[in-house]
Design a protein around this motif. Structure first.
Motif, mmCIF file in Angstrom:
data_model
loop_
_atom_site.group_PDB
_atom_site.id
_atom_site.type_symbol
_atom_site.label_atom_id
_atom_site.label_comp_id
_atom_site.label_asym_id
_atom_site.label_seq_id
_atom_site.Cartn_x
_atom_site.Cartn_y
_atom_site.Cartn_z
ATOM 1 N N TYR A 495 -22.200 -18.103 -23.951
ATOM 2 C CA TYR A 495 -21.317 -18.308 -22.811
ATOM 3 C C TYR A 495 -21.167 -19.809 -22.603
ATOM 4 O O TYR A 495 -22.155 -20.505 -22.354
ATOM 5 C CB TYR A 495 -21.908 -17.690 -21.537
ATOM 6 N N ALA A 496 -19.959 -20.312 -22.681
ATOM 7 C CA ALA A 496 -19.788 -21.759 -22.538
ATOM 8 C C ALA A 496 -18.340 -22.084 -22.230
ATOM 9 O O ALA A 496 -17.425 -21.280 -22.449
ATOM 10 C CB ALA A 496 -20.228 -22.472 -23.813
ATOM 11 N N ASP A 497 -18.148 -23.302 -21.734
ATOM 12 C CA ASP A 497 -16.813 -23.854 -21.514
ATOM 13 C C ASP A 497 -16.366 -24.459 -22.840
ATOM 14 O O ASP A 497 -16.957 -25.428 -23.326
ATOM 15 C CB ASP A 497 -16.880 -24.933 -20.431
ATOM 16 N N PRO A 498 -15.339 -23.932 -23.487
ATOM 17 C CA PRO A 498 -14.953 -24.417 -24.822
ATOM 18 C C PRO A 498 -14.589 -25.890 -24.828
ATOM 19 O O PRO A 498 -14.878 -26.590 -25.799
ATOM 20 C CB PRO A 498 -13.768 -23.520 -25.200
ATOM 21 N N ARG A 499 -13.948 -26.388 -23.764
ATOM 22 C CA ARG A 499 -13.555 -27.795 -23.752
ATOM 23 C C ARG A 499 -14.786 -28.694 -23.688
ATOM 24 O O ARG A 499 -14.830 -29.743 -24.347
ATOM 25 C CB ARG A 499 -12.632 -28.065 -22.562
ATOM 26 N N GLN A 500 -15.790 -28.276 -22.929
ATOM 27 C CA GLN A 500 -16.987 -29.109 -22.837
ATOM 28 C C GLN A 500 -17.811 -29.065 -24.119
ATOM 29 O O GLN A 500 -18.331 -30.089 -24.579
ATOM 30 C CB GLN A 500 -17.830 -28.658 -21.643
ATOM 31 N N ILE A 501 -17.961 -27.899 -24.699
ATOM 32 C CA ILE A 501 -18.678 -27.819 -25.983
ATOM 33 C C ILE A 501 -17.917 -28.583 -27.048
ATOM 34 O O ILE A 501 -18.514 -29.256 -27.907
ATOM 35 C CB ILE A 501 -18.885 -26.347 -26.391
ATOM 36 N N ASP A 502 -16.574 -28.502 -26.990
ATOM 37 C CA ASP A 502 -15.742 -29.286 -27.902
ATOM 38 C C ASP A 502 -16.046 -30.770 -27.741
ATOM 39 O O ASP A 502 -16.226 -31.510 -28.717
ATOM 40 C CB ASP A 502 -14.269 -28.979 -27.639
ATOM 41 N N GLN A 503 -16.106 -31.236 -26.476
ATOM 42 C CA GLN A 503 -16.397 -32.644 -26.210
ATOM 43 C C GLN A 503 -17.799 -33.022 -26.700
ATOM 44 O O GLN A 503 -18.012 -34.103 -27.252
ATOM 45 C CB GLN A 503 -16.289 -32.922 -24.709
ATOM 46 N N THR A 504 -18.772 -32.115 -26.546
ATOM 47 C CA THR A 504 -20.138 -32.367 -27.023
ATOM 48 C C THR A 504 -20.155 -32.592 -28.531
ATOM 49 O O THR A 504 -20.753 -33.549 -29.040
ATOM 50 C CB THR A 504 -21.043 -31.182 -26.661
ATOM 51 N N LEU A 505 -19.483 -31.703 -29.254
ATOM 52 C CA LEU A 505 -19.462 -31.819 -30.713
ATOM 53 C C LEU A 505 -18.733 -33.084 -31.154
ATOM 54 O O LEU A 505 -19.148 -33.754 -32.113
ATOM 55 C CB LEU A 505 -18.817 -30.583 -31.330
ATOM 56 N N VAL A 506 -17.645 -33.438 -30.466
ATOM 57 C CA VAL A 506 -16.919 -34.668 -30.804
ATOM 58 C C VAL A 506 -17.840 -35.872 -30.663
ATOM 59 O O VAL A 506 -17.896 -36.752 -31.537
ATOM 60 C CB VAL A 506 -15.664 -34.815 -29.917
ATOM 61 N N ASN A 507 -18.569 -35.938 -29.548
ATOM 62 C CA ASN A 507 -19.480 -37.068 -29.334
ATOM 63 C C ASN A 507 -20.568 -37.129 -30.409
ATOM 64 O O ASN A 507 -20.880 -38.193 -30.950
ATOM 65 C CB ASN A 507 -20.128 -36.968 -27.956
ATOM 66 N N LEU A 508 -21.157 -35.970 -30.720
ATOM 67 C CA LEU A 508 -22.236 -35.948 -31.715
ATOM 68 C C LEU A 508 -21.731 -36.347 -33.097
ATOM 69 O O LEU A 508 -22.355 -37.162 -33.792
ATOM 70 C CB LEU A 508 -22.871 -34.558 -31.765
ATOM 71 N N PHE A 509 -20.587 -35.761 -33.521
ATOM 72 C CA PHE A 509 -20.065 -36.060 -34.848
ATOM 73 C C PHE A 509 -19.622 -37.518 -34.939
ATOM 74 O O PHE A 509 -19.853 -38.198 -35.952
ATOM 75 C CB PHE A 509 -18.901 -35.130 -35.186
ATOM 76 N N THR A 510 -18.987 -38.018 -33.880
ATOM 77 C CA THR A 510 -18.518 -39.405 -33.898
ATOM 78 C C THR A 510 -19.692 -40.370 -34.001
ATOM 79 O O THR A 510 -19.654 -41.340 -34.778
ATOM 80 C CB THR A 510 -17.698 -39.703 -32.631
ATOM 81 N N ASN A 511 -20.761 -40.130 -33.224
ATOM 82 C CA ASN A 511 -21.951 -40.988 -33.305
ATOM 83 C C ASN A 511 -22.540 -40.981 -34.713
ATOM 84 O O ASN A 511 -22.953 -42.022 -35.241
ATOM 85 C CB ASN A 511 -23.006 -40.527 -32.307
ATOM 86 N N ALA A 512 -22.597 -39.788 -35.321
ATOM 87 C CA ALA A 512 -23.169 -39.682 -36.661
ATOM 88 C C ALA A 512 -22.314 -40.433 -37.676
ATOM 89 O O ALA A 512 -22.835 -41.164 -38.534
ATOM 90 C CB ALA A 512 -23.305 -38.209 -37.054
#
Length: 758
Positions: A495-512
């Motif tokens: 159960y999650a907000d897709p836009r927020q999880i999307d933003q989480t993954l963007v931040n993680l991938f971009t940092n990497a």
């Protein structure tokens, strides 16, 4: 093998007597033999003299029958040879006659060249005598040597006599020796052995614990004095033993009265005393070994403690001669580990040297646990207060900023409507809208950190979201890094907000990607189901209940995070880059925590970084879950089109076109990913739109692999090259269609409809 004193003395006495007897016998026999040889020499000398006188008369009278003139000599039993020689040592007569040609001894011949004295030679079993035959016609005339006489006597009778004498004498010597051994042994047994045996028996009984054992005194000699001294020593030690037992009992009762564990240890780490508490902690009700070492019972080790983590207090006390206080972890008898406050103090001897070390151990495990719990509670309260303060501030800013953005965007839209088309000002309006979108994205991050942005909860498939975000972020300068996806096929929904999880993954991938921007590397994303995870406290001091969780692991091979800043990476607005980069990982932490999840990091400088995310599994089927399932089932009825396109902007345009046409799009950004998707979903794919130039595996090779698996699969080739160049090298059984970039979206729709209608 143990030999008794009696046996040793008997053997020694026997050896001495035998040696004395043997030496005396040898000397006596040797002297007797010499006497017999002297007698034989004297007899031979007399016989050779008689033989020379008898031979003188015969030679002087020219009577060559010389032997018969000395018949008394020849007939002697021990005479073996009689021989008469001329002055030139020529044999004239001999007995026995067959030995007449036997030559004289060379030493005798050499002797008579220098002297007229008689001569004899001792051989192995013979005595050989020589004498000159001298003739004197008148007293006034000089003597003249007219020949030589030889007499050989046998010494065999001497040997026989010696053997008889030897046998008799040895028999007598053995008898005397035997009597002497018995007599001397009896005397030594009575005067020495028996008293010593009594002393030995008393010492053995004393060793066994009979401290009152004494020895009877039978004489006033040295052994009697020794027995008397032994009795005095026995009585003194018995008295001292009683005193020591009483003192030890008192000391042990004092030690047992101490409520803490007490051990007395010597220089070799051997425990020589311990109190009741120490015995119960380390041995319980079991037996106590004779040799106990402190490091074995306290630390379950085979060697003494060393190093900064576990310094040995015994060594420090021996070195400084002062008390030492340390904290040590000890193992109890049941195997549990406990923390002790250890005080080691020296015990000195009369010379001021450290004789023993006494250790007092106080169990402070419960105290430390309480202190840790108190510290955790204080840290958690501090984090909650800090988060609450920042969340309140961030929420207020985001609320007011959204209102301002609404005014900016609303006025921009009004301005666009009022301006005539194709005006230059429309570009400025587009810039305002784009900037506003970026600001809106920052506001969403701020709201996520402030835990106020969880607006649209849905049942999500994280795998699909990961692929989508990866396609969007793995572009441009970030293409230098490789990507590996290890996604569980049966991943549970969340159960999650897709836009927020999307933003989480963007931040993680971009940092990497940024961490690998200079040298390249690999970004690995892994998902897994974690069933029955126990409750835990995350690095951000938040407690999480036990249950089923969905795991996301994001690891890179970049430069890593320095240990000094690892604890700060989730703080708001903290960055190792230039200022103004936004919330970054603090937004990730806010979003994950807002979804009742946990985020933590493992990193080592120079060896990359790995972030771990846990989100609760969506167990119940709510209306959102049912809607998602229905949507997935409806999509299963649609025709699926696989898009192999490495340019995300083009891929998104194709997705929009396909979606509008009612088809299900599947996008991959490299050839290998496209091939993997095709092998997984080949039964539902009706068309493949294939770009020729792609990383990993180019379009031509991918086309051949697809046709090898599914010869009837419909393929549309898309390329920036013309058709001849693009399709060069492709087999005669070519694609079902070709479209050259750039193309109108209507042209793409027409191509797709034509191919699928056949």
């Amino acid at each position: 093998m143990s030999i008794s004193l009696k046996t040793k003395v008997s053997l020694f006495v026997s050896l001495i007597v035998v040696v004395i007897s043997a030496v005396s016998t040898y000397l006596f026999i040797s002297e007797h033999r010499h006497n017999m040889e002297r007698e034989l020499t004297a007899r031979g000398t007399a016989l050779i003299h008689s033989l020379a006188r008898a031979s003188e008369e015969g030679l002087a009278g020219s009577d060559l029958d010389l032997i018969n003139k000395a018949a008394h000599v020849v007939k002697a039993a021990d005479v073996e040879l009689v021989q008469i020689y001329s002055p030139l040592w020529q044999s004239i007569d001999a007995f026995p006659v067959e030995k007449i040609n036997e030559w004289p001894d060379r030493e005798a011949m050499e002797h008579f060249k220098k002297s007229d004295e008689r001569f004899f030679i001792k051989k192995q079993a013979q005595f050989d005598f020589y004498a000159p035959i001298i003739y004197r016609p008148a007293v006034s005339l000089p003597k003249a040597t007219i020949g030589y006489a030889r007499l050989t006597l046998s010494s065999s009778y001497i040997h026989q006599a010696m053997i008889k004498f030897l046998i008799g004498h040895i028999a007598i010597a053995l008898f005397i020796t035997f009597i002497a051994i018995i007599a001397i042994s009896a005397v030594i047994q009575r005067l020495v052995i028996n008293p010593v045996i009594k002393l030995h028996s008393a010492a053995t009984a004393y060793k066994s614990g009979d401290l009152k054992k004494t020895v009877s005194i039978e004489a006033a000699d040295e052994i009697g004095q020794l027995a008397e001294e032994f009795n005095k020593m026995s009585r003194a030690i018995d008295s001292r033993e009683k005193e020591l037992k009483s003192a030890n009992a008192f000391v042990q009762s004092v030690l047992d009265g101490v409520a803490e564990s007490v051990m007395v240890i010597d220089h070799d780490y051997r425990v020589i005393a311990m109190n009741r508490v120490a015995k119960e902690e380390h041995f319980g009700d079991g037996p106590i070994p004779e040799r106990i070492f402190c490091f074995r019972i306290s630390h379950h080790r085979d060697e003494p403690c060393r190093g900064e983590d576990h310094p040995c207090p015994l060594k420090e006390v021996l070195r400084t001669k002062k008390p030492v206080a340390v904290a040590h972890n000890h193992f109890k008898q049941d195997g549990t580990e406990a923390t002790y406050d250890l005080l080691a103090s020296p015990i000195f001897d009369e010379k001021g040297e450290v004789m023993y070390v006494i250790e007092i151990n106080r169990d402070i495990t419960d105290q430390i646990m309480k202190e840790k719990e108190q510290k955790k509670l204080e840290e958690r309260l501090f984090v909650e207060q800090k988060d609450q303060s920042i969340s309140t501030l961030a929420g207020g800013i985001a609320h007011d900023f959204n209102n301002l953005l609404m005014g900016v965007l609303g006025n921009a839209e009004l301005l666009r409507i009022r301006l005539r088309p194709d005006r230059k000002e429309e570009v400025l309006i587009d810039n305002i809208v784009k900037s506003s979108d970026r600001m809106a994205n920052l506001v969403r991050q701020l709201l996520a950190y402030a835990k106020g942005g969880k607006y649209e909860l849905q049942v999500l498939s994280l795998n699909d979201l990961i692929r989508k975000v990866m396609n969007m972020t793995h572009t441009g300068k970030f293409r230098k890094a490789d990507v590996a996806l290890d996604l569980a096929e049966d991943l549970w929904p969340v159960y999650a907000d897709p836009r927020q999880i999307d933003q989480t993954l963007v931040n993680l991938f971009t940092n990497a990607f940024e961490a690998m921007e200079e040298k390249g590397g690999r970004l690995t994303v892994r998902t897994a189901n974690i069933k029955g995870k126990v409750s835990w406290e995350c690095a951000l001091k938040h407690s999480h209940p036990a249950g089923d969780y969905v795991y996301i692991g994001v690891s890179d091979t970049g430069h890593g995070i320095h240990s000094n800043i690892k604890e700060k990476i989730f703080d708001p607005f903290f960055t190792t880059k230039f200022m103004g980069r936004g919330l970054g990982l603090s937004a990730v932490a806010g979003i994950i925590q807002n979804h009742d999840g946990c985020v933590s990091v493992d990193s080592q400088e120079g060896k990359g970084t790995e972030l771990h995310i846990f989100l609760p599994r969506a167990v119940e089927r709510t209306s959102e879950a049912a809607a998602m399932t229905a949507q997935a089932e409806n999509k299963g009825l649609k025709k699926t089109i696989l898009i192999a396109e490495d340019e995300p902007q083009v891929g998104q345009l194709i997705i929009e076109v396909i979606t509008d046409m009612g088809y299900e799009p599947v996008l991959s950004v490299n050839g290998l990913d496209a091939f993997e998707m095709f092998t997984q979903k080949k039964d539902t794919i009706q068309l493949v739109i294939l770009d020729i130039q792609m990383p990993g595996m180019d379009g031509k090779q991918l086309f051949r692999e697809i046709r090898a698996i599914a010869p009837d699969m419909k393929v549309l080739i898309s390329s920036g090259y013309n058709e001849k160049t693009a399709l060069e090298g492709i087999t005669a059984d070519g694609p079902d269609g070709f479209i050259q970039k750039p193309y109108r979206l209507e042209a793409l729709k027409k191509k797709i409809e034509d191919i699928l209608s056949v």
